[in-house]
Design a protein around this motif. Sequence first.
Motif, mmCIF file in Angstrom:
data_model
loop_
_atom_site.group_PDB
_atom_site.id
_atom_site.type_symbol
_atom_site.label_atom_id
_atom_site.label_comp_id
_atom_site.label_asym_id
_atom_site.label_seq_id
_atom_site.Cartn_x
_atom_site.Cartn_y
_atom_site.Cartn_z
ATOM 1 N N GLU A 25 -4.176 20.457 2.035
ATOM 2 C CA GLU A 25 -5.284 21.032 1.268
ATOM 3 C C GLU A 25 -4.882 22.354 0.627
ATOM 4 O O GLU A 25 -5.183 22.607 -0.543
ATOM 5 N N HIS A 26 -4.184 23.186 1.395
ATOM 6 C CA HIS A 26 -3.754 24.486 0.869
ATOM 7 C C HIS A 26 -2.732 24.317 -0.252
ATOM 8 O O HIS A 26 -2.765 25.047 -1.250
ATOM 9 N N LEU A 42 4.458 18.979 -4.201
ATOM 10 C CA LEU A 42 3.718 17.746 -4.501
ATOM 11 C C LEU A 42 4.549 16.779 -5.336
ATOM 12 O O LEU A 42 4.523 15.562 -5.107
ATOM 13 N N GLU A 43 5.307 17.308 -6.289
ATOM 14 C CA GLU A 43 6.166 16.436 -7.096
ATOM 15 C C GLU A 43 7.263 15.809 -6.241
ATOM 16 O O GLU A 43 7.559 14.620 -6.372
ATOM 17 N N ALA A 44 7.859 16.604 -5.359
ATOM 18 C CA ALA A 44 8.887 16.068 -4.462
ATOM 19 C C ALA A 44 8.296 14.995 -3.551
ATOM 20 O O ALA A 44 8.939 13.973 -3.279
ATOM 21 N N SER A 45 7.067 15.209 -3.100
ATOM 22 C CA SER A 45 6.396 14.216 -2.247
ATOM 23 C C SER A 45 6.144 12.928 -3.012
ATOM 24 O O SER A 45 6.325 11.830 -2.477
ATOM 25 N N GLY A 46 5.735 13.036 -4.262
ATOM 26 C CA GLY A 46 5.527 11.850 -5.094
ATOM 27 C C GLY A 46 6.817 11.069 -5.288
ATOM 28 O O GLY A 46 6.833 9.836 -5.204
ATOM 29 N N THR A 71 -1.782 2.186 -2.839
ATOM 30 C CA THR A 71 -1.560 3.260 -1.877
ATOM 31 C C THR A 71 -2.839 3.520 -1.093
ATOM 32 O O THR A 71 -3.921 3.153 -1.517
ATOM 33 N N ALA A 72 -2.658 4.162 0.042
ATOM 34 C CA ALA A 72 -3.806 4.581 0.843
ATOM 35 C C ALA A 72 -3.564 6.018 1.254
ATOM 36 O O ALA A 72 -2.431 6.463 1.370
ATOM 37 N N GLY A 73 -4.621 6.732 1.452
ATOM 38 C CA GLY A 73 -4.504 8.114 1.893
ATOM 39 C C GLY A 73 -5.180 9.060 0.930
ATOM 40 O O GLY A 73 -5.138 8.866 -0.286
ATOM 41 N N SER A 74 -5.783 10.068 1.494
ATOM 42 C CA SER A 74 -6.565 10.987 0.674
ATOM 43 C C SER A 74 -5.704 11.831 -0.259
ATOM 44 O O SER A 74 -6.204 12.345 -1.254
ATOM 45 N N ILE A 75 -4.419 11.960 0.034
ATOM 46 C CA ILE A 75 -3.556 12.749 -0.845
ATOM 47 C C ILE A 75 -3.549 12.177 -2.257
ATOM 48 O O ILE A 75 -3.489 12.913 -3.237
ATOM 49 N N PHE A 76 -3.658 10.870 -2.378
ATOM 50 C CA PHE A 76 -3.680 10.239 -3.702
ATOM 51 C C PHE A 76 -5.009 10.482 -4.416
ATOM 52 O O PHE A 76 -5.078 10.438 -5.629
ATOM 53 N N HIS A 78 -6.795 13.355 -3.915
ATOM 54 C CA HIS A 78 -6.990 14.793 -4.110
ATOM 55 C C HIS A 78 -5.894 15.482 -4.911
ATOM 56 O O HIS A 78 -6.103 16.606 -5.364
ATOM 57 N N SER A 79 -4.737 14.866 -5.060
ATOM 58 C CA SER A 79 -3.648 15.510 -5.796
ATOM 59 C C SER A 79 -3.237 14.674 -7.001
ATOM 60 O O SER A 79 -2.508 13.687 -6.868
ATOM 61 N N ARG A 80 -3.688 15.082 -8.146
ATOM 62 C CA ARG A 80 -3.320 14.405 -9.392
ATOM 63 C C ARG A 80 -1.821 14.551 -9.645
ATOM 64 O O ARG A 80 -1.180 13.640 -10.161
#
Length: 128
Positions: A25-26, A42-46, A71-76, A78-80
Amino acid sequence: MSEEDLISFIYGSTHEKKVIAGFAEHVIEASEQDDETAIAILEASGRELALHVESLFRQSGDFHEATPVATAGSIFEHSRILKDCFMNNLKAKKLGRYQQAYSDPTTGAVLAAHDLITKPTKKAGWSY
């Protein structure tokens, strides 16, 4: 908290999902304020998540450019930045077509188990 402290905290013991999600979240909030480090995380995570798809793609003779990838998970949600990076990597590497998940992961697991039981294949290692 130093970088070493953070690494020790995350990998040093078992945490509830919400503790680690709190860090995400942070990072997302910081990325929305154009923080370069948060955007890079976030880009590296993608890209990393796309590598998982690539691994499956290479292991399966059934994957192709039009294979749906959900995909599943709230990161998808909440993070465009992460989602766009993931989708762009899929497209650039021709690993499949991103598709919004239409049910939760548990339902998908039940459907996959059903298919294995009712439609056994040699690939799955089943023999009757």
